[in-house]
Motif scaffolding. Sequence first.
Motif, PDB file in Angstrom:
ATOM      1  N   TYR A 110       0.968  -1.056   0.041  1.00  0.00           N
ATOM      2  CA  TYR A 110       0.106  -0.465   0.177  1.00  0.00           C
ATOM      3  C   TYR A 110       0.928   1.684  -0.249  1.00  0.00           C
ATOM      4  O   TYR A 110       1.713   0.977   0.912  1.00  0.00           O
ATOM      5  CB  TYR A 110      -0.869  -0.124   0.815  1.00  0.00           C
ATOM      6  N   VAL A 111       0.217   2.577  -0.326  1.00  0.00           N
ATOM      7  CA  VAL A 111       0.804   3.426  -0.170  1.00  0.00           C
ATOM      8  C   VAL A 111       0.304   4.881   1.327  1.00  0.00           C
ATOM      9  O   VAL A 111      -0.685   4.580   0.800  1.00  0.00           O
ATOM     10  CB  VAL A 111       1.139   3.999  -1.892  1.00  0.00           C
ATOM     11  N   LYS A 112       0.718   5.706   1.561  1.00  0.00           N
ATOM     12  CA  LYS A 112       0.633   6.415   2.422  1.00  0.00           C
ATOM     13  C   LYS A 112       1.941   7.670   2.006  1.00  0.00           C
ATOM     14  O   LYS A 112       2.535   7.184   2.530  1.00  0.00           O
ATOM     15  CB  LYS A 112       0.778   5.898   3.968  1.00  0.00           C
ATOM     16  N   PRO A 113       0.628   9.001   2.119  1.00  0.00           N
ATOM     17  CA  PRO A 113       1.206  10.243   2.163  1.00  0.00           C
ATOM     18  C   PRO A 113       1.869  10.407   3.745  1.00  0.00           C
ATOM     19  O   PRO A 113       1.727   9.581   4.910  1.00  0.00           O
ATOM     20  CB  PRO A 113       0.426  11.093   1.434  1.00  0.00           C
ATOM     21  N   HIS A 114       3.134  11.084   3.655  1.00  0.00           N
ATOM     22  CA  HIS A 114       3.735  11.802   5.068  1.00  0.00           C
ATOM     23  C   HIS A 114       3.356  13.183   4.694  1.00  0.00           C
ATOM     24  O   HIS A 114       3.504  13.626   4.005  1.00  0.00           O
ATOM     25  CB  HIS A 114       5.302  11.577   5.084  1.00  0.00           C
ATOM     26  N   GLY A 115       3.422  13.511   6.298  1.00  0.00           N
ATOM     27  CA  GLY A 115       4.054  14.861   7.019  1.00  0.00           C
ATOM     28  C   GLY A 115       2.762  15.287   6.139  1.00  0.00           C
ATOM     29  O   GLY A 115       1.475  16.221   6.079  1.00  0.00           O
ATOM     30  N   ALA A 116       3.685  17.225   4.879  1.00  0.00           N
ATOM     31  CA  ALA A 116       2.897  18.411   4.820  1.00  0.00           C
ATOM     32  C   ALA A 116       1.743  17.379   3.508  1.00  0.00           C
ATOM     33  O   ALA A 116       1.106  18.179   3.072  1.00  0.00           O
ATOM     34  CB  ALA A 116       3.935  19.470   4.334  1.00  0.00           C
ATOM     35  N   LEU A 117       2.760  16.775   3.119  1.00  0.00           N
ATOM     36  CA  LEU A 117       1.905  16.314   1.670  1.00  0.00           C
ATOM     37  C   LEU A 117       0.762  15.072   1.520  1.00  0.00           C
ATOM     38  O   LEU A 117      -0.551  15.804   1.574  1.00  0.00           O
ATOM     39  CB  LEU A 117       3.065  15.078   0.975  1.00  0.00           C
ATOM     40  N   TYR A 118       0.901  14.511   3.168  1.00  0.00           N
ATOM     41  CA  TYR A 118      -0.663  14.036   4.133  1.00  0.00           C
ATOM     42  C   TYR A 118      -1.859  15.482   4.020  1.00  0.00           C
ATOM     43  O   TYR A 118      -2.945  14.576   3.427  1.00  0.00           O
ATOM     44  CB  TYR A 118      -0.162  13.405   5.079  1.00  0.00           C
ATOM     45  N   ASN A 119      -1.017  16.050   4.623  1.00  0.00           N
ATOM     46  CA  ASN A 119      -2.492  17.462   4.356  1.00  0.00           C
ATOM     47  C   ASN A 119      -2.769  18.279   3.719  1.00  0.00           C
ATOM     48  O   ASN A 119      -3.904  18.134   3.482  1.00  0.00           O
ATOM     49  CB  ASN A 119      -1.657  18.527   6.165  1.00  0.00           C
ATOM     50  N   ARG A 120      -1.478  18.644   2.590  1.00  0.00           N
ATOM     51  CA  ARG A 120      -2.119  19.128   1.516  1.00  0.00           C
ATOM     52  C   ARG A 120      -3.129  18.443   0.552  1.00  0.00           C
ATOM     53  O   ARG A 120      -4.284  18.821   0.116  1.00  0.00           O
ATOM     54  CB  ARG A 120      -0.784  18.963   0.671  1.00  0.00           C
ATOM     55  N   VAL A 121      -2.567  16.590   0.781  1.00  0.00           N
ATOM     56  CA  VAL A 121      -3.897  16.338   0.020  1.00  0.00           C
ATOM     57  C   VAL A 121      -5.344  15.509  -0.030  1.00  0.00           C
ATOM     58  O   VAL A 121      -6.238  15.048  -0.179  1.00  0.00           O
ATOM     59  CB  VAL A 121      -3.151  14.738  -0.442  1.00  0.00           C
ATOM     60  N   VAL A 122      -5.615  16.290   1.434  1.00  0.00           N
ATOM     61  CA  VAL A 122      -7.063  16.349   1.728  1.00  0.00           C
ATOM     62  C   VAL A 122      -7.576  16.818   1.729  1.00  0.00           C
ATOM     63  O   VAL A 122      -9.139  17.028   0.768  1.00  0.00           O
ATOM     64  CB  VAL A 122      -6.834  16.887   3.759  1.00  0.00           C
ATOM     65  N   HIS A 123      -6.923  18.433   1.233  1.00  0.00           N
ATOM     66  CA  HIS A 123      -8.115  19.627   0.228  1.00  0.00           C
ATOM     67  C   HIS A 123      -7.974  20.265  -1.187  1.00  0.00           C
ATOM     68  O   HIS A 123      -8.239  20.189  -1.687  1.00  0.00           O
ATOM     69  CB  HIS A 123      -7.328  20.822   1.045  1.00  0.00           C
ATOM     70  N   ASP A 124      -6.597  19.308  -1.472  1.00  0.00           N
ATOM     71  CA  ASP A 124      -5.487  19.815  -3.017  1.00  0.00           C
ATOM     72  C   ASP A 124      -6.033  18.412  -3.670  1.00  0.00           C
ATOM     73  O   ASP A 124      -4.926  17.861  -3.156  1.00  0.00           O
ATOM     74  CB  ASP A 124      -4.560  20.257  -2.828  1.00  0.00           C
ATOM     75  N   ALA A 125      -6.944  19.245  -5.082  1.00  0.00           N
ATOM     76  CA  ALA A 125      -7.732  18.423  -5.786  1.00  0.00           C
ATOM     77  C   ALA A 125      -6.317  17.651  -6.858  1.00  0.00           C
ATOM     78  O   ALA A 125      -5.689  16.731  -7.685  1.00  0.00           O
ATOM     79  CB  ALA A 125      -8.291  18.549  -6.429  1.00  0.00           C
ATOM     80  N   GLY A 126      -5.452  18.800  -7.343  1.00  0.00           N
ATOM     81  CA  GLY A 126      -4.378  18.587  -8.159  1.00  0.00           C
ATOM     82  C   GLY A 126      -3.175  18.134  -7.619  1.00  0.00           C
ATOM     83  O   GLY A 126      -2.566  16.865  -8.409  1.00  0.00           O
ATOM     84  N   GLN A 127      -2.809  17.487  -6.191  1.00  0.00           N
ATOM     85  CA  GLN A 127      -1.529  17.350  -5.660  1.00  0.00           C
ATOM     86  C   GLN A 127      -1.817  16.519  -5.419  1.00  0.00           C
ATOM     87  O   GLN A 127      -1.139  14.504  -5.352  1.00  0.00           O
ATOM     88  CB  GLN A 127      -1.670  17.529  -4.204  1.00  0.00           C
ATOM     89  N   ALA A 128      -3.418  15.719  -4.672  1.00  0.00           N
ATOM     90  CA  ALA A 128      -3.819  14.317  -4.884  1.00  0.00           C
ATOM     91  C   ALA A 128      -3.276  13.338  -5.858  1.00  0.00           C
ATOM     92  O   ALA A 128      -3.551  12.377  -5.938  1.00  0.00           O
ATOM     93  CB  ALA A 128      -5.581  14.585  -4.362  1.00  0.00           C
ATOM     94  N   ALA A 129      -4.003  14.107  -7.195  1.00  0.00           N
ATOM     95  CA  ALA A 129      -4.046  13.783  -8.188  1.00  0.00           C
ATOM     96  C   ALA A 129      -2.978  13.465  -8.662  1.00  0.00           C
ATOM     97  O   ALA A 129      -2.738  12.353  -9.416  1.00  0.00           O
ATOM     98  CB  ALA A 129      -5.318  14.181  -9.678  1.00  0.00           C
TER      99      ALA A 129
END
Length: 256
Positions: A110-129
């Motif tokens: 599986y894959v899990k983001p860390h730290g600032a990336l984890y928090n960013r992709v909660v709301h940022d659709a572009g970074q999540a994609a």
Amino acid sequence: MTALPIDLNADLGEGFGRWHLTDDAALLTVVTSANVACGFHAGDAATMRRVCDLAAAHGVRIGAQVSYRDLAGFGRRAMDVPPEELAAEVAYQIGALQVFARAAGSRVAYVKPHGALYNRVVHDAGQAAAVVDGVLLAGDGAGLPVLGLPGSRLLEAAAGAGLPVVAEAFADRAYTRAGTLVPRSEDGALVTDPGAVVERSVGLARSGVVTSRCGHDISVRARSLCLHGDTPGAVDLARRVRAELDRAGVRVEAFA
């Protein structure tokens, strides 16, 4: 409400060279999934290999904990990375860990983001994609599950791309009324009382409810519970959490 099975995950391999932050060997006797640092916020080749060997020996699932390229800031500093670059860097991190997971007789599960990336992709659709694009690029068609915050843009994007998604909760992090994590820069972001962490862990597993920082009960239905490995007394706390979950009749097992 009948308790669902719960996975216990921890961030491991968070050292670099001679510097070691987490007691990987001890935590791997407690958790069921290991989020292994892939070299961008912490970790190096020797550390990744060692943790994968230990995880495989204990039957613990190996996950790639991907991050912004930020060793100096431990991956916790806000960064703006172009989507194409971020996707490539996510794939790069997963691929590096896959080498050592396969050498240990296991695989990246599986894959899990860390730290600032984890928090960013909660709301940022572009970074999540972009993260999802990186997972797809590295997955070789395997459809790697993505671990993240319930209701996040990351899980939405992953599900839209046909990837399995796993909702995650945190027993030692404060929640806002909206169900997001209180930023670490704010007072009270971390729950430091061991008794409270244990109580919250059982409550999340049994009822899917946690009390927010402002005192409201919020629903957090999660299949995996994160136990941070870099906090003081992390090993003893993880053992207490697992023991109390067992006592409460919660089945602790890796997510399918």
